[in-house]
Design a protein around this motif. Structure first.
Motif, mmCIF file in Angstrom:
data_model
loop_
_atom_site.group_PDB
_atom_site.id
_atom_site.type_symbol
_atom_site.label_atom_id
_atom_site.label_comp_id
_atom_site.label_asym_id
_atom_site.label_seq_id
_atom_site.Cartn_x
_atom_site.Cartn_y
_atom_site.Cartn_z
ATOM 1 N N LEU A 84 13.661 -1.480 -1.113
ATOM 2 C CA LEU A 84 12.065 -2.255 -1.143
ATOM 3 C C LEU A 84 12.807 -3.417 -2.012
ATOM 4 C CD1 LEU A 84 9.907 -2.796 -0.233
ATOM 5 C CD2 LEU A 84 8.483 -2.445 -2.062
ATOM 6 N N ASP A 85 13.794 -4.201 -1.361
ATOM 7 C CA ASP A 85 14.292 -5.560 -1.841
ATOM 8 C C ASP A 85 12.965 -6.724 -2.599
ATOM 9 O OD1 ASP A 85 12.973 -6.604 0.096
ATOM 10 O OD2 ASP A 85 14.560 -7.786 1.418
ATOM 11 N N ALA A 86 13.630 -7.635 -3.228
ATOM 12 C CA ALA A 86 12.745 -8.855 -3.573
ATOM 13 C C ALA A 86 11.910 -9.235 -2.778
ATOM 14 C CB ALA A 86 13.315 -9.387 -4.561
ATOM 15 N N ALA A 87 11.649 -8.664 -1.530
ATOM 16 C CA ALA A 87 10.751 -10.059 -0.407
ATOM 17 C C ALA A 87 9.335 -9.279 -0.258
ATOM 18 C CB ALA A 87 10.965 -10.372 0.477
ATOM 19 N N GLY A 88 10.453 -8.076 -0.302
ATOM 20 C CA GLY A 88 9.222 -6.302 -0.240
ATOM 21 C C GLY A 88 8.717 -6.211 -1.318
ATOM 22 N N ILE A 89 9.284 -5.843 -2.644
ATOM 23 C CA ILE A 89 8.281 -6.160 -3.269
ATOM 24 C C ILE A 89 7.190 -6.931 -3.170
ATOM 25 C CG2 ILE A 89 8.748 -5.659 -5.903
ATOM 26 C CD1 ILE A 89 11.441 -4.702 -5.681
ATOM 27 N N ARG A 135 5.551 -9.746 -1.241
ATOM 28 C CA ARG A 135 4.828 -8.879 -0.160
ATOM 29 C C ARG A 135 3.492 -7.896 -0.261
ATOM 30 N NH1 ARG A 135 8.882 -9.981 3.497
ATOM 31 N NH2 ARG A 135 8.728 -7.632 4.095
ATOM 32 N N LEU A 136 4.384 -6.594 -0.719
ATOM 33 C CA LEU A 136 3.833 -5.477 -0.936
ATOM 34 C C LEU A 136 2.745 -5.313 -2.616
ATOM 35 C CD1 LEU A 136 2.807 -2.032 -0.234
ATOM 36 C CD2 LEU A 136 4.740 -1.798 -1.866
ATOM 37 N N ALA A 137 3.030 -5.976 -3.557
ATOM 38 C CA ALA A 137 1.934 -6.257 -4.777
ATOM 39 C C ALA A 137 1.274 -6.984 -4.806
ATOM 40 C CB ALA A 137 3.142 -7.036 -5.688
ATOM 41 N N ALA A 138 1.031 -8.488 -3.408
ATOM 42 C CA ALA A 138 0.278 -9.514 -3.008
ATOM 43 C C ALA A 138 -0.855 -8.882 -2.904
ATOM 44 C CB ALA A 138 0.972 -10.742 -2.181
ATOM 45 N N GLU A 139 -0.485 -7.519 -1.954
ATOM 46 C CA GLU A 139 -1.619 -6.856 -1.050
ATOM 47 C C GLU A 139 -2.620 -6.054 -1.841
ATOM 48 O OE1 GLU A 139 -0.240 -3.528 1.003
ATOM 49 O OE2 GLU A 139 0.858 -4.994 2.567
ATOM 50 N N GLY A 140 -2.539 -6.852 -3.257
ATOM 51 C CA GLY A 140 -3.913 -6.138 -4.417
ATOM 52 C C GLY A 140 -4.844 -5.506 -4.175
#
Length: 157
Positions: free
Chosen positions: A145-150, A152-157
């Protein structure tokens, strides 16, 4: 010939990381800096370690690693992130010396494994790993999971 990396080695470590990236056909992928290496390796939260191989007083090889953990063995292990030997020093036992240092470190710490990944086209590296007694793991694919994927996933909150 092989020693533990120490503060002040950041420029040589970065040089070898960049040379490895070029060898792996990703010359523009390195974002690390001397400052980021200093923090990761020698700062208060340092979790990255390295061995440096020297010949005739100059750095010619790098084994950069960090700890991982196996729930199956119940012990930590070493994850070898980068192994690099300058082209002019290849075939002189530098890679084997770096792996001996890694094995010694793992044994001293009571670790059960040293893990790493190798590009599927790097047959010379695979042949070397086989010669030192390593084996390819079958059935597992590396995923990331790269920086962009991290983000996006973290933003799902």
């Amino acid at each position: 010939m092989v020693r533990v990396a120490r503060p002040g080695d950041e420029a040589e470590i970065l040089r070898m990381i960049r040379a490895l990236a070029a060898y792996e056909r990703e010359p523009d992928a390195v974002k690390a800096t001397e400052a980021s290496l200093q923090a990761a390796m020698f700062g208060p939260d340092a979790g990255v370690h390295a061995f440096i191989a020297e010949l005739d007083g100059r750095s010619v090889g790098l084994a950069l690693w960090f700890r991982n953990f196996s729930t199956w063995t119940g012990t930590q292990g070493l994850y070898l992130e980068d192994l690099f030997v300058d082209e002019a020093a290849r075939g002189r036992g530098v890679g084997r010396a770096l792996f001996r240092a890694l094995a010694g470190e793992a044994a001293r710490r009571g670790y059960q494994r040293i893990d790493w990944a190798v590009l599927d086209w790097n047959i010379e590296a695979m042949d070397f790993y086989t010669r030192i007694g390593a084996r390819a793991t079958r059935g597992w694919q590396p995923w990331r999971l790269d920086a962009a994927g991290i983000a996006r996933l973290a933003a799902e909150g």
